[in-house]
Design a protein around this motif. Structure first.
Motif, PDB file in Angstrom:
ATOM      1  N   VAL A 157      41.710  28.716  30.263  1.00 31.98           N
ATOM      2  CA  VAL A 157      41.639  29.423  29.194  1.00 31.98           C
ATOM      3  C   VAL A 157      41.474  28.956  27.941  1.00 31.98           C
ATOM      4  O   VAL A 157      40.598  29.256  27.097  1.00 31.98           O
ATOM      5  N   ILE A 158      41.909  27.547  27.746  1.00 29.29           N
ATOM      6  CA  ILE A 158      41.550  26.627  26.765  1.00 29.29           C
ATOM      7  C   ILE A 158      39.974  26.390  26.534  1.00 29.29           C
ATOM      8  O   ILE A 158      39.717  26.685  25.455  1.00 29.29           O
ATOM      9  N   ALA A 260      37.398  32.512  38.291  1.00 30.64           N
ATOM     10  CA  ALA A 260      38.728  33.641  38.334  1.00 30.64           C
ATOM     11  C   ALA A 260      40.048  32.799  37.606  1.00 30.64           C
ATOM     12  O   ALA A 260      40.734  33.607  37.293  1.00 30.64           O
ATOM     13  N   PHE A 261      39.977  31.800  37.706  1.00 35.15           N
ATOM     14  CA  PHE A 261      41.345  30.860  36.959  1.00 35.15           C
ATOM     15  C   PHE A 261      41.171  31.265  35.555  1.00 35.15           C
ATOM     16  O   PHE A 261      42.110  31.622  34.908  1.00 35.15           O
ATOM     17  N   ALA A 262      40.027  31.168  34.834  1.00 36.20           N
ATOM     18  CA  ALA A 262      39.971  31.600  33.545  1.00 36.20           C
ATOM     19  C   ALA A 262      40.157  33.199  33.255  1.00 36.20           C
ATOM     20  O   ALA A 262      40.978  33.520  32.388  1.00 36.20           O
ATOM     21  N   LEU A 263      39.894  34.002  34.099  1.00 37.42           N
ATOM     22  CA  LEU A 263      40.175  35.226  34.128  1.00 37.42           C
ATOM     23  C   LEU A 263      41.796  35.700  34.191  1.00 37.42           C
ATOM     24  O   LEU A 263      42.261  36.438  33.520  1.00 37.42           O
ATOM     25  N   GLY A 286      28.841  39.895  31.413  1.00 40.84           N
ATOM     26  CA  GLY A 286      29.724  39.791  32.810  1.00 40.84           C
ATOM     27  C   GLY A 286      31.223  39.420  32.504  1.00 40.84           C
ATOM     28  O   GLY A 286      32.164  40.003  33.404  1.00 40.84           O
ATOM     29  N   ASN A 287      31.506  38.735  31.670  1.00 43.25           N
ATOM     30  CA  ASN A 287      32.898  38.174  31.503  1.00 43.25           C
ATOM     31  C   ASN A 287      33.585  39.332  30.816  1.00 43.25           C
ATOM     32  O   ASN A 287      34.696  39.473  31.155  1.00 43.25           O
ATOM     33  N   ALA A 288      32.995  40.039  29.918  1.00 37.31           N
ATOM     34  CA  ALA A 288      33.563  40.968  29.192  1.00 37.31           C
ATOM     35  C   ALA A 288      34.206  42.202  29.919  1.00 37.31           C
ATOM     36  O   ALA A 288      35.258  42.842  30.029  1.00 37.31           O
ATOM     37  N   ALA A 289      33.049  42.510  30.876  1.00 38.75           N
ATOM     38  CA  ALA A 289      33.261  43.452  31.960  1.00 38.75           C
ATOM     39  C   ALA A 289      34.446  43.136  33.018  1.00 38.75           C
ATOM     40  O   ALA A 289      35.178  43.939  33.256  1.00 38.75           O
TER      41      ALA A 289
END
Length: 403
Positions: A157-158, A260-263, A286-289
Motif C-alpha cells: 500500500v505504501i 493483489a497485496f496492494a489491492l 485497470g487498477n481503478a477498476a
C-alpha cells in the motif's frame, strides 16, 4: 495409539477441508464471475501444492549459493525458466493462445526497478521468503510468515502511494526479446543465458566443495511420495513452468502475486476511512477498476487464495501442519521489516520474484533480467543482516523450508 490416531485424523481433515474449499471456491467464482477465473483457483491450488511439496523457494536457493556456493536450487530455477520461455515465446509472438489474446509482463527499466528489486532482495532474507514463499509457507502453517504477509500488504500500500513519484524518474522504454529478436532468436538468447548461469553455479560449487551436491534420497513408494512429498526440485521446476503456462492460457497473462497485496491493503485502508483513489497507482484504468470491483473478481487474488489452500492441503498430507505461535521478538521484527521491504519493493519494481523475475523473463522482458541482478545484490546484503535478527543456527539456515 489414541494420540497417533488423532494426528492421522487431523492430517486427513486438513487436506480434505482445504481441497473442498478450493473446489467449492472454484465453482462459486466460476458461476458468479467467469469459468476461467474459477479454473484459476484450481491452478492456484496446484501451485501451492507444488511449491510446498517441492520446497521450491527462491530465497533459500539464493542464500545457499551466496553463503555456501551450493547451486542446486539456482539450477532448478534455470530449468523452470527455460521451459517457460520455450512455451511462452511462440504464444506471445502470435498474440493468441488457444483462441485467447495473450500478453506478457513487459515493463520499463529505470531507477524504480533497480531500487525496488534491491530492497525486495533484502526483504527476502529478513522476511524469510519471497512472494510465492510467503504465501505457501503461511498457508502451510508457518505463523511467522503470516506476520511477513501482513506487512508485505502494508508495504504494498505504501508503495502504491509513492508509485507515481518513482515512475517520474528516468527510465528506458520496455524491451521485449520476442519483439527485438523474434521468437526463435529470443529463445536462443534466453537459453544461452540460462546455461551460462547454470554452468557458473557448477564451477563455483565444484571450486568450493570439489563436487556437486546430490539430491537427498527419499525412501518412500512412488504414490506416497507424490501425495506427501518431498518432491524432486526438478519436478517442481517443470510443474511451475507448466502451471504458469496454464495461467497464461486462462488469464491471458502470466502468473503474478503482489498486485493483489496492494489491492487487499487498499480496500482495507478504505474500510477504515482512507481514500486511495487519488493516488497515481490507483488512477490507472485497470487498477481503478479492480479497486471498485469485488476482490473475488481479481484473478491474482483468486490464485493467491488457491496457493494458500493448496499449501495447506499439502502440509496436511505431509503431516506437517502444526502452527507455532511462539516466535522470538527479533524474528518478529525481521518479519515486519522484511515484509514492508518486500511489499514496497515489489510495487516499485513492477513485480516480485514471480511477476517480475519468473513471468518477466518468461515474457521476454529485459526488466526481468535487471530485476534478477538487482534482487540478487539485495539478497547479498540481506544475508549480511540476518545475524542481527537470527541467532546461531537460525541465522545461517532458512526460517522455513521454503525460504
Amino acid at each position: 495409539m489414541a494420540i497417533t490416531s488423532a494426528v492421522v485424523s487431523t492430517n486427513h481433515r486438513v487436506p480434505l477441508l482445504a481441497t473442498a474449499a478450493i473446489v467449492l471456491g472454484a465453482l462459486l467464482i466460476g458461476v458468479v464471475f467467469s469459468a476461467n477465473t474459477g479454473l484459476l483457483m484450481i491452478v492456484g491450488g496446484l501451485l501451492g501444492m507444488v511449491l510446498y511439496h517441492a520446497a521450491f523457494g527462491f530465497t533459500a536457493a539464493w542464500r545457499v549459493f551466496i553463503t555456501e556456493r551450493r547451486g542446486r536450487g539456482l539450477r532448478a530455477q534455470m530449468i523452470m525458466l527455460a521451459i517457460a520461455v520455450v512455451l511462452f515465446f511462440p504464444a506471445l509472438g502470435a498474440g493468441t493462445l488457444f483462441g485467447t489474446d495473450v500478453r506478457g509482463f513487459v515493463a520499463p527499466i529505470g531507477l524504480s526497478v533497480l531500487f525496488g528489486a534491491f530492497i525486495f532482495g533484502i526483504g527476502m532474507q529478513l522476511g524469510g521468503g519471497c512472494a510465492s514463499g510467503t504465501l505457501f509457507t503461511a498457508g502451510g502453517g508457518n505463523a511467522r510468515m503470516l506476520i511477513t504477509l501482513l506487512f508485505f500488504i502494508v508495504g504494498s500500500v505504501i508503495g502504491s502511494a509513492h508509485f507515481a513519484w518513482w515512475q517520474n524518474l528516468p527510465a528506458f522504454q520496455p524491451v521485449s526479446l520476442v519483439n527485438v529478436a523474434g521468437v526463435g532468436g529470443g529463445i536462443g538468447i534466453s537459453v544461452v543465458l540460462f546455461v551460462a548461469i547454470a554452468v557458473f553455479t557448477v564451477i563455483m560449487e565444484k571450486r568450493r566443495h570439489g563436487q556437486l551436491e546430490q539430491a537427498p534420497m527419499i525412501d518412500k513408494p512412488g504414490v506416497e511420495r507424490w501425495l506427501t512429498g518431498p518432491w524432486p526440485l526438478v519436478a517442481g521446476a517443470v510443474a511451475l513452468a507448466l502451471l504458469n503456462f496454464a495461467t497464461l492460457a486462462l488469464a491471458g497473462r502470466p502468473w503474478g502475486i503482489t498486485s493483489a497485496f496492494a489491492l487487499w491493503g487498499a480496500k482495507g485502508y478504505e474500510l477504515v476511512g482512507g481514500d486511495v483513489s487519488q493516488w497515481g497507482y490507483w488512477q490507472a484504468p485497470g487498477n481503478a477498476a479492480a479497486l471498485q470491483a469485488s476482490v473475488w473478481s481479481d484473478i491474482t487474488t483468486v490464485m493467491n487464495v488457491g496457493i494458500m489452500l493448496g499449501a495447506l492441503a499439502a502440509a496436511g498430507l505431509a503431516g506437517r501442519f502444526a502452527p507455532n505461535f511462539r516466535i522470538p521478538f527479533k524474528s518478529v521484527l525481521a518479519a515486519v521489516i522484511g515484509g514492508i521491504l518486500l511489499g514496497y519493493g515489489a510495487r516499485l519494481a513492477f513485480g516480485c520474484n514471480i511477476g517480475a523475475y519468473f513471468s518477466g523473463i518468461a515474457s521476454g522482458s529485459l526488466h526481468g533480467w535487471v530485476w534478477m541482478v538487482a534482487a540478487f545484490a539485495g539478497n547479498m546484503v540481506g544475508v549480511k543482516l540476518r545475524p542481527f535478527f537470527f541467532d546461531g543456527v537460525e541465522g545461517r539456515k532458512p526460517v522455513a523450508k521454503s525460504c
